[in-house]
Motif scaffolding. Structure first.
Motif, PDB file in Angstrom:
ATOM      1  N   UNK A   1       6.801   1.244 -20.771  1.00 15.18           N
ATOM      2  CA  UNK A   1       7.185   0.339 -19.680  1.00 15.18           C
ATOM      3  C   UNK A   1       7.810   0.985 -18.316  1.00 15.18           C
ATOM      4  N   UNK A   2       8.841   1.823 -18.642  1.00 13.32           N
ATOM      5  CA  UNK A   2       9.751   2.205 -17.567  1.00 13.32           C
ATOM      6  C   UNK A   2       9.136   3.418 -16.776  1.00 13.32           C
ATOM      7  N   UNK A   3       8.285   4.025 -17.561  1.00 19.84           N
ATOM      8  CA  UNK A   3       7.633   5.230 -16.883  1.00 19.84           C
ATOM      9  C   UNK A   3       6.731   4.578 -15.958  1.00 19.84           C
ATOM     10  N   UNK A   4       5.913   3.640 -16.510  1.00 20.37           N
ATOM     11  CA  UNK A   4       4.865   2.879 -15.843  1.00 20.37           C
ATOM     12  C   UNK A   4       5.209   2.256 -14.383  1.00 20.37           C
ATOM     13  N   UNK A   5       6.353   1.650 -14.555  1.00 21.96           N
ATOM     14  CA  UNK A   5       6.846   0.994 -13.194  1.00 21.96           C
ATOM     15  C   UNK A   5       7.271   1.872 -12.191  1.00 21.96           C
ATOM     16  N   UNK A   6       7.961   3.043 -12.594  1.00 23.46           N
ATOM     17  CA  UNK A   6       8.260   4.244 -11.921  1.00 23.46           C
ATOM     18  C   UNK A   6       7.088   4.766 -11.051  1.00 23.46           C
ATOM     19  N   UNK A   7       6.223   5.071 -12.236  1.00 24.91           N
ATOM     20  CA  UNK A   7       4.988   5.677 -11.480  1.00 24.91           C
ATOM     21  C   UNK A   7       4.265   4.757 -10.254  1.00 24.91           C
ATOM     22  N   UNK A   8       4.069   3.392 -10.493  1.00 21.59           N
ATOM     23  CA  UNK A   8       3.503   2.501  -9.675  1.00 21.59           C
ATOM     24  C   UNK A   8       4.292   2.380  -8.654  1.00 21.59           C
ATOM     25  N   UNK A   9       5.654   2.465  -8.523  1.00 23.48           N
ATOM     26  CA  UNK A   9       6.478   2.067  -7.233  1.00 23.48           C
ATOM     27  C   UNK A   9       6.342   3.450  -6.397  1.00 23.48           C
ATOM     28  N   UNK A  10       6.060   4.760  -7.212  1.00 23.85           N
ATOM     29  CA  UNK A  10       5.914   6.022  -6.642  1.00 23.85           C
ATOM     30  C   UNK A  10       4.801   5.999  -5.869  1.00 23.85           C
ATOM     31  N   UNK A  11       3.735   5.344  -6.493  1.00 23.56           N
ATOM     32  CA  UNK A  11       2.286   5.391  -5.638  1.00 23.56           C
ATOM     33  C   UNK A  11       2.248   4.638  -4.695  1.00 23.56           C
ATOM     34  N   UNK A  12       2.900   3.537  -4.670  1.00 23.94           N
ATOM     35  CA  UNK A  12       2.951   2.511  -3.533  1.00 23.94           C
ATOM     36  C   UNK A  12       3.941   2.746  -2.611  1.00 23.94           C
ATOM     37  N   UNK A  13       4.978   3.670  -2.667  1.00 23.21           N
ATOM     38  CA  UNK A  13       5.855   4.220  -1.487  1.00 23.21           C
ATOM     39  C   UNK A  13       5.529   4.196  -0.453  1.00 23.21           C
ATOM     40  N   UNK A  14       4.585   5.191  -0.202  1.00 25.87           N
ATOM     41  CA  UNK A  14       4.098   5.526   0.919  1.00 25.87           C
ATOM     42  C   UNK A  14       3.672   4.496   1.926  1.00 25.87           C
ATOM     43  N   UNK A  15       2.763   3.441   1.353  1.00 31.04           N
ATOM     44  CA  UNK A  15       2.371   2.482   2.243  1.00 31.04           C
ATOM     45  C   UNK A  15       3.631   1.558   2.508  1.00 31.04           C
ATOM     46  N   UNK A  16       4.513   1.224   1.457  1.00 31.91           N
ATOM     47  CA  UNK A  16       5.680   0.430   1.859  1.00 31.91           C
ATOM     48  C   UNK A  16       6.414   0.953   3.140  1.00 31.91           C
ATOM     49  N   UNK A  17       6.491   2.415   3.022  1.00 33.75           N
ATOM     50  CA  UNK A  17       7.287   2.938   4.078  1.00 33.75           C
ATOM     51  C   UNK A  17       6.451   2.684   5.215  1.00 33.75           C
ATOM     52  N   UNK A  18       5.391   2.634   5.429  1.00 31.30           N
ATOM     53  CA  UNK A  18       4.656   2.593   6.650  1.00 31.30           C
ATOM     54  C   UNK A  18       4.919   1.077   7.330  1.00 31.30           C
ATOM     55  N   UNK A  19       4.830  -0.068   6.430  1.00 31.37           N
ATOM     56  CA  UNK A  19       5.135  -1.360   6.737  1.00 31.37           C
ATOM     57  C   UNK A  19       6.590  -1.486   7.400  1.00 31.37           C
ATOM     58  N   UNK A  20       7.663  -0.946   6.859  1.00 32.26           N
ATOM     59  CA  UNK A  20       8.953  -0.793   7.336  1.00 32.26           C
ATOM     60  C   UNK A  20       8.841   0.007   8.699  1.00 32.26           C
ATOM     61  N   UNK A  21       8.302   1.018   8.901  1.00 35.59           N
ATOM     62  CA  UNK A  21       8.083   1.585  10.222  1.00 35.59           C
ATOM     63  C   UNK A  21       7.232   0.787  11.194  1.00 35.59           C
ATOM     64  N   UNK A  22       6.300  -0.198  10.774  1.00 30.87           N
ATOM     65  CA  UNK A  22       5.732  -0.814  11.412  1.00 30.87           C
ATOM     66  C   UNK A  22       6.533  -2.035  12.023  1.00 30.87           C
ATOM     67  N   UNK A  23       7.288  -2.660  11.082  1.00 34.55           N
ATOM     68  CA  UNK A  23       8.388  -3.816  11.425  1.00 34.55           C
ATOM     69  C   UNK A  23       9.300  -3.465  12.386  1.00 34.55           C
ATOM     70  N   UNK A  24       9.757  -2.245  12.447  1.00 36.59           N
ATOM     71  CA  UNK A  24      10.672  -1.558  13.468  1.00 36.59           C
ATOM     72  C   UNK A  24      10.319  -1.582  14.681  1.00 36.59           C
ATOM     73  N   UNK A  25       8.805  -0.998  14.553  1.00 36.52           N
ATOM     74  CA  UNK A  25       8.096  -0.678  15.801  1.00 36.52           C
ATOM     75  C   UNK A  25       8.044  -1.806  16.646  1.00 36.52           C
TER      76      UNK A  25
END
Length: 428
Positions: A272-296
């Motif tokens: 479970x721990x590895x799964x959650x880590x891999x999932x967040x790592x996969x989604x991180x680039x798009x989550x970063x985009x949304x944070x940047x969009x909000x600031x913009x």
């Protein structure tokens, strides 16, 4: 006016240089662009506050993406994804057209409930991707079907977040949208999935697929019906809280987490721990985009650049309004589709509904469909990028190229709705 333009030009310039010249991540480029706009716009000591407020502007969407990815990893590692894929192919392989239409509706369903193309692509899109592959459809075409399903799902009723944003901007109640939105999305869904996939799926030979399905069938036999429990929990919770509204909405992130937790006990075992880590790592680039969009968007509003864009739209000749909407809204959607709905959707809604006397509901429905195309526009392209990611297509531009004709048809259909809003309103 000049100061507004300078601030906007600086933001766009920094973003382009950061993203395309320095090859920085899109989210980082947007953050730097917002910071540059704040400094030029005279934000001073308010800069940090504005950046933080903007960063959390899309926190609900970010949480949905993260938890949806955890759910997808759970059903993938537990074997539920393989089991469901083989079951669907087994039951409907004799009717490829019906199978494709059912797949498209399944892809759309999470978007219909959440108002998010990303949720549709990440959840149902990931589930259906292996099914499309088993039908003999190549990865690029599969990604195109999933991406277009995500766009149509976010616009289809009962929940259309884009329309809600525009409604709030012009004080129109979100009532009476079901009929127009169904007429907008369902015909396109059927046309697009058959246009993209039927030619490759019509010669489906189930006998040749049986060897490839053996592993999935073993999972079905070993765990039986319980392997599908996470899917059932997800659908039941979504219908209960989003459609029937039996109680206060617990939110999509919690729904995804509950369904994922159930999946831990219904299939194959995994870390479970590895799964959650891999999932967040996969989604991180798009989550970063949304944070940047909000600031913009936050800095655009502060500096007056947002108002400048709105005023520019209102000054256009009347004969160009519809063309301008079909071009400018999707292009601004490259930053954020929700931002496009707020910044451009509201003034265009006023122009078509108030100044031209169009029907409010149909105009807003048509504009919301135009806004959805923003989720295919690079560099953010949330629906397209995730569709490419789950089908292992690189680069994303292959998916965008495949979707050009459906996007043109979609924009033309939406424009027809807006231009003939009163006529279409009479149907309902």
């Amino acid at each position: 006016m000049v100061a507004y333009f300078i601030a906007f030009a600086v933001m766009i310039g920094i973003f382009v240089v950061g993203c395309f010249v320095a090859k920085l991540p899109v989210g980082v480029s947007m953050m730097l662009a917002a910071l540059g706009g704040a400094l030029v716009g005279g934000a001073g000591t308010d800069t940090i506050r504005l950046m933080v407020e903007g960063e959390f502007g899309y926190v609900d969407t970010i949480l949905t993406i993260a938890t949806a990815m955890v759910f997808m990893k759970v059903i993938e590692d537990s074997g539920a994804l393989d089991a469901l894929s083989s079951l669907i192919v087994e039951k409907f392989h004799r009717f490829p057209a019906i199978l494709l239409i059912l797949i498209m509706l399944i892809i759309m369903f999470p978007g219909m409930i959440t108002g998010s193309s990303t949720a549709a692509v990440l959840s149902a899109g990931s589930i259906m991707a292996p099914v499309l592959a088993l039908m003999g459809i190549d990865a690029v075409t599969s990604a195109a079907i999933i991406a277009m399903g995500g766009l149509l799902g976010m616009i289809a009723p009962p929940v259309n977040t884009v329309a809600l944003v525009i409604c709030a901007g012009i004080d129109v109640p979100y009532v009476g949208f079901t009929g127009p939105l169904l007429l907008l999305t369902i015909p396109l869904a059927i046309i697009f999935v058959l246009f993209l996939g039927y030619r490759k799926a019509k010669n489906l030979d189930y006998e040749t697929l049986k060897p490839a399905l053996e592993k999935q069938n073993e999972v079905r036999k070993q765990y039986g019906i319980r392997i599908y429990i996470p899917f059932a929990v997800l659908v039941i919770l979504m219908v209960a809280f989003k459609v029937l509204q039996i109680a206060d909405d617990i939110g999509m992130p919690l729904i995804f987490l509950i369904s994922a937790f159930v999946g831990i006990f219904t299939g194959k075992k995994f870390n479970v721990f590895k799964l959650v880590t891999d999932a967040i790592r996969t989604a991180a680039p798009v989550m970063g985009i949304l944070m940047g969009v909000g600031m913009f968007i936050e800095i655009m509003t502060y500096t007056g650049a947002r108002g400048l864009v709105v005023i520019t739209c209102l000054r256009l000749p009347q004969m160009l309004w519809l063309l301008a909407a079909c071009i400018s809204i999707p292009l601004f959607g490259a930053v954020s589709s929700y931002g496009a709905a707020s910044v451009l959707g509201v003034p265009f809604a006023l122009m078509f509904a108030t100044l031209l006397g169009g029907d409010d509901v149909v105009v807003l429905a048509g504009l919301s469909l135009i806004v959805s195309v923003g989720d295919m526009m690079p560099p953010t392209a949330l629906a397209g990028l995730f569709a490419a990611q789950i089908t292992n297509v690189k680069p994303y531009t292959k998916v965008l190229k495949k979707c050009i004709i459906p996007i043109i048809v979609l924009l033309a259909y939406a424009a027809f709705f807006v231009a003939n809003s009163n006529l279409i309103a009479n149907l309902f």
